[in-house]
Enzyme design. Structure first.
Site, PDB file in Angstrom:
ATOM      1  N   ASP A 158       0.830  -1.202   0.000  1.00 23.13           N
ATOM      2  CA  ASP A 158       0.000   0.000   0.000  1.00 23.13           C
ATOM      3  C   ASP A 158       0.870   1.260   0.000  1.00 23.13           C
ATOM      4  OD1 ASP A 158      -2.274   1.512   0.037  1.00 23.13           O
ATOM      5  OD2 ASP A 158      -2.695   1.243   2.165  1.00 23.13           O
ATOM      6  N   HIS A 184       3.277   3.161  -8.856  1.00 25.47           N
ATOM      7  CA  HIS A 184       3.154   1.723  -9.124  1.00 25.47           C
ATOM      8  C   HIS A 184       4.430   1.180  -9.763  1.00 25.47           C
ATOM      9  CE1 HIS A 184      -0.967   1.810  -7.886  1.00 25.47           C
ATOM     10  NE2 HIS A 184      -1.340   2.608  -8.871  1.00 25.47           N
ATOM     11  N   LEU A 202      11.650 -20.572  -4.267  1.00 27.88           N
ATOM     12  CA  LEU A 202      10.678 -19.678  -3.639  1.00 27.88           C
ATOM     13  C   LEU A 202       9.374 -19.775  -4.408  1.00 27.88           C
ATOM     14  CD1 LEU A 202       9.817 -17.275  -1.760  1.00 27.88           C
ATOM     15  CD2 LEU A 202      10.707 -15.743  -3.539  1.00 27.88           C
TER      16      LEU A 202
END
Length: 250
Positions: free
Chosen positions: A20, A37, A131
């Site tokens: 956020d 972004h 991962l």
């Protein structure tokens, strides 16, 4: 993983993050929201790198919620383009480092070309084990639970499952993260202190960590601070502190 191993582990096995603050980061600098972004991609790379270096097995990132469609159409369009660009630019790097990519959420709402690229990225990286990177896109926790309940209801309707046989374990098998460990650590950047419809079922026993840092500011040092906070906590899972200590001594 045994109970004693679970309690003794000082690093989370699974980290989930709400990223956020991109828009506010850009606004503070007099830039368009989309610039935030793009800047946030650097923090994504830092988190992937940090998890790989520490042996953290699962990283789930909330990239686009089912509520984000309410944003201005121009911003949504730019986000979709960024998503496709990131898939084009980052997937080969992820594959090179042994990262498996999975997308969870209702992908049917995306353009066919984006759906195609998602499928190709998941296929390319499907055998990787260093991962597990899970991206929640067009995802909502209530949607996730509703979908699972719908599958279970259909099983009952077909006579494949008795109503009194429905358990939490049955519902979990139909959730987006079925087969994966629940998050140990939840991180939210940007100063807000809420879960915002993210992994509502899976966060039941997760340790929560909130930071005022905006997502593009959340770097390796900030991640280390979150992990240090996690390591300082005693996770009881319904047990007493004394019982946890006994498990650690076992």
């Amino acid at each position: 993983m045994s109970d004693s191993e679970l309690y003794a582990r000082k690093l989370p096995r699974h980290v989930a993050i709400i990223m956020d603050g991109n828009g506010r980061w850009a606004r503070k600098r007099g830039l368009p929201r989309f610039a935030g972004h793009k800047a946030g991609m650097d923090s994504v790379r830092a988190m992937v790198k940090g998890c790989l270096e520490r042996g953290i097995e699962y990283l789930t990132l909330f990239a686009f919620s089912s509520e984000n469609w309410r944003r201005p159409a121009e911003e949504v369009g730019l986000l979709m383009n960024l998503f496709m660009t990131a898939l084009d630019m980052e997937v080969k790097k992820l594959h090179k480092h042994g990262v498996r990519l999975r997308i969870i959420g209702d992908c049917s709402a995306f353009a066919p070309e984006l759906q195609k690229r998602i499928a190709a990225a998941e296929e390319l990286t499907s055998g990787n084990t260093a991962l597990n990177l899970i991206i929640a896109a067009n995802y909502g926790g209530r949607w996730d639970i509703t979908q699972a309940c719908r599958f279970v209801a259909e099983q009952v309707a077909r006579g494949e499952l008795a109503a009194d046989a429905i358990t939490p374990a049955v519902i979990e098998t139909h959730l987006s993260l079925a087969g994966l460990p629940e998050p140990d650590l939840f991180i939210r950047t940007g100063g807000e202190q809420r879960i915002s419809n993210f992994l509502l079922w899976q966060l039941a026993y997760t340790e929560l960590y909130f930071t005022p840092l905006l997502w593009p500011e959340f770097d390796e040092q900030a991640f280390a601070a979150a992990l240090e906070s996690f390591a300082s906590r005693q996770r009881r899972f319904g047990r007493t502190g004394e019982q946890v200590e006994q498990l650690l001594d076992a």
